[in-house]
Design an enzyme around this catalytic site. Structure first.
Site, short mmCIF file in Angstrom:
data_model
loop_
_atom_site.label_atom_id
_atom_site.label_comp_id
_atom_site.label_asym_id
_atom_site.label_seq_id
_atom_site.Cartn_x
_atom_site.Cartn_y
_atom_site.Cartn_z
N VAL A 172 -11.69 -54.83 -82.33
CA VAL A 172 -10.51 -54.94 -81.46
C VAL A 172 -9.88 -56.32 -81.58
O VAL A 172 -8.66 -56.45 -81.72
CB VAL A 172 -10.88 -54.64 -80.00
CG1 VAL A 172 -9.71 -54.92 -79.06
CG2 VAL A 172 -11.33 -53.19 -79.85
N LEU B 212 -6.88 -48.07 -79.76
CA LEU B 212 -6.85 -48.07 -81.22
C LEU B 212 -7.82 -47.04 -81.77
O LEU B 212 -8.96 -46.95 -81.31
CB LEU B 212 -7.22 -49.46 -81.76
CG LEU B 212 -6.43 -50.64 -81.20
CD1 LEU B 212 -6.95 -51.94 -81.81
CD2 LEU B 212 -4.94 -50.47 -81.46
N LYS B 213 -7.38 -46.30 -82.77
CA LYS B 213 -8.25 -45.36 -83.45
C LYS B 213 -8.69 -45.98 -84.77
O LYS B 213 -7.84 -46.40 -85.58
CB LYS B 213 -7.53 -44.04 -83.72
CG LYS B 213 -7.02 -43.35 -82.45
CD LYS B 213 -6.37 -42.01 -82.76
CE LYS B 213 -5.12 -42.13 -83.60
NZ LYS B 213 -4.01 -42.81 -82.88
N TYR C 71 -11.48 -29.82 -82.89
CA TYR C 71 -12.06 -29.43 -84.16
C TYR C 71 -13.59 -29.45 -84.04
O TYR C 71 -14.17 -30.50 -83.71
CB TYR C 71 -11.61 -30.36 -85.28
CG TYR C 71 -10.13 -30.27 -85.57
CD1 TYR C 71 -9.65 -29.38 -86.53
CD2 TYR C 71 -9.22 -31.04 -84.85
CE1 TYR C 71 -8.29 -29.28 -86.78
CE2 TYR C 71 -7.85 -30.94 -85.10
CZ TYR C 71 -7.40 -30.06 -86.07
OH TYR C 71 -6.05 -29.95 -86.31
N GLY D 232 -18.89 -40.08 -82.58
CA GLY D 232 -19.69 -41.30 -82.72
C GLY D 232 -18.79 -42.50 -82.55
O GLY D 232 -17.75 -42.44 -81.88
N CYS E 196 -16.90 -46.35 -79.16
CA CYS E 196 -16.26 -46.11 -77.86
C CYS E 196 -16.86 -44.95 -77.09
O CYS E 196 -17.51 -45.15 -76.07
CB CYS E 196 -14.76 -45.88 -78.06
SG CYS E 196 -13.88 -47.34 -78.66
N LYS F 224 -20.49 -44.94 -75.87
CA LYS F 224 -20.73 -46.01 -74.90
C LYS F 224 -19.99 -45.77 -73.58
O LYS F 224 -20.54 -45.98 -72.50
CB LYS F 224 -20.30 -47.35 -75.51
CG LYS F 224 -20.29 -48.53 -74.57
CD LYS F 224 -19.95 -49.82 -75.31
CE LYS F 224 -18.54 -49.88 -75.81
NZ LYS F 224 -17.54 -50.10 -74.73
N LYS G 92 -16.33 -41.45 -88.86
CA LYS G 92 -15.08 -40.74 -89.13
C LYS G 92 -14.51 -41.29 -90.43
O LYS G 92 -14.95 -42.34 -90.92
CB LYS G 92 -14.08 -40.92 -87.97
CG LYS G 92 -13.66 -42.38 -87.76
CD LYS G 92 -12.69 -42.52 -86.60
CE LYS G 92 -11.34 -41.94 -86.89
NZ LYS G 92 -10.35 -42.27 -85.83
#
Length: 438
Positions: free
Chosen positions: A11, A151-152, A252, A258, A261, A264, A322
């Site tokens: 971040v 944010l992704k 999906y 996982g 973020c 947790k 991902k």
């Protein structure tokens, strides 16, 4: 503006380079000397598309510097962002020790009023606590603003530069206005800047992540039922996703979520609820479903191979939690790997970006391959754990030739049932009837 970002992790680094790119002068602060040296050379410490160019350009322009001297950075800045880690404790609560240490350091160094922006994900009420803590340590006004990140990983730079909304939580109108000014260059597409109470901003972050995780666990549980009843979850997903009230985002089926973020934040929100006397039973179920989801592929493998995996060799494609990231934190692939290792299997792994991080974690317990096809040589089956684009249209003839037997365990439903039947594979996926040649 003159800004400091405390913490140069995922971040903090994205925030720093993007704010520098709009003309601000940004100091990144960290205590990790190796990380600082790497960043000063213009080498990102994480893989994130577009980040390397932004980092190099802003270093070259002199708008971005890195240091371990928090006190100097605070004295030279108007606004200080806190972007340090808040890892989970054993009871699920967020560990705020890094936040506290940073707040104490800011208060000790402040030589005038400052705006302190909480970018770290923190429990509701943390901003008020931090402001009170620092007020007791300095005579200067340190206004704490909550500014959660959305944010992704894999699209973080684009998410920061083109946000769907910016949330600013503050009890101080002037401080909120200053942060709004920082973000105005990023919302020329007329996306909203929401100014709310500080505690509301803190809750927005948790609530957003909890809702998205709930969608994932919901479709995964429906997929379990579909698979048991011989129903294709893809047909069900399409039938509900076209409902405008539902949509397809995060709907999906797979082997679970996982990253840094969701795993947790869901336990942290549950803990906050219990402290407030509210049992968040929906989130308890969301977390439990996700804990069990990766085990479905291991159970499928045990069933296929007659309950004995010891001495067998398996190829695993995909290690990151991902695509488009090298982040393996809480990655479902690791749970599958651990289960297979526990059953005595040999594991051969491939991932476009996450092999270095995986090697740091497992050492010589795994075999690593830069080429996914080489990982298949002599393996009893292939597990697919991350839906990287390059896995979607592979050479199935080559896969069949390399494997001892044509068996695929697909944790992301990358392939279609028709494809697998046509190419003659035994095929196990999530929430769809298995294909068996015999």
């Amino acid at each position: 503006m003159r800004l400091t970002i405390v913490g140069t992790g995922y971040v903090g680094l994205v925030t720093g380079v993007c704010l520098a790119d709009t003309g601000n002068h940004v100091i990144g602060v960290d205590i990790d000397q190796r990380k600082l040296e790497q960043l000063r050379r213009g080498e990102p410490t994480i893989f994130e598309p577009g980040l390397a160019d932004l980092l190099a350009n802003n270093l070259r322009a002199g708008r971005l510097t890195f240091t371990d001297d928090l006190a100097r950075a605070v004295r030279e800045s108007e606004i200080i962002f806190i972007a340090v880690g808040t890892p989970p404790r054993l009871d699920g609560s967020a560990d705020l020790s890094q936040v506290e240490t940073t707040c104490r350091g800011i208060a000790a160094a402040a030589n005038g009023p400052r705006i302190v922006v909480m970018k770290s994900t923190v429990p509701i009420g943390t901003g008020a606590w931090a402001e009170q803590l620092m007020a007791g340590l300095t005579g200067h006004r340190l206004a704490v603003v909550s500014n959660p990140e959305f944010l992704k990983e894999g699209t973080a730079v684009d998410d920061f530069q083109r946000p769907d909304r910016v949330v600013i939580g503050s009890e101080d109108a002037a401080a909120a206005a200053a942060i709004r000014e920082l973000y105005e260059p990023f919302v020329r597409n007329k996306r909203p800047i929401l100014i709310v109470r500080r505690a509301a901003a803190e809750m927005i972050k948790y609530a957003a992540n909890c809702y998205l995780a709930t969608r994932i666990s919901f479709v995964n549980q429906i997929a379990q039922l579909a698979g048991r009843l011989g129903v294709d979850i893809d047909e069900v997903r399409l039938g509900i996703g076209y409902d405008e009230r539902i949509g397809f985002h995060f709907l999906y089926p797979g082997i679970g979520y996982g990253g840094s973020c969701f795993p947790k934040d869901i336990p942290a929100m549950i803990h906050v609820g219990r402290q407030a006397g509210v049992e968040l039973t929906v989130l308890d179920a969301v977390h439990e479903v996700n804990q069990q989801q990766p085990l479905l592929l291991i159970d499928a493998a045990r069933s296929h191979f007659g309950g004995r995996l010891s001495g067998r060799s398996f190829a695993v494609w995909g290690l990151a939690f991902k695509p488009r990231t090298d982040d393996i934190r809480e990655a479902p692939a690791l749970k599958i790997i651990d289960g297979l290792l526990g059953d005595g299997a040999e594991i051969r792994v491939h991932d476009p970006k996450a092999i270095p991080n995986t090697r740091d974690l497992y050492g010589d317990r795994l075999r690593y391959f830069d080429d996914g096809y080489h990982a298949l040589d002599g393996a009893d089956a292939l597990f697919i754990c991350t839906e990287w684009n390059e896995f979607r249209s592979p050479d199935f003839t080559r896969i069949r030739a390399a494997l001892k037997s044509p068996v695929i365990f697909d944790g992301r439903n990358v392939f279609s049932i028709e494809q697998m039947r046509r190419h003659g594979f035994d095929y196990y996926s999530i929430g769809r009837p298995p294909i068996r040649r015999d």
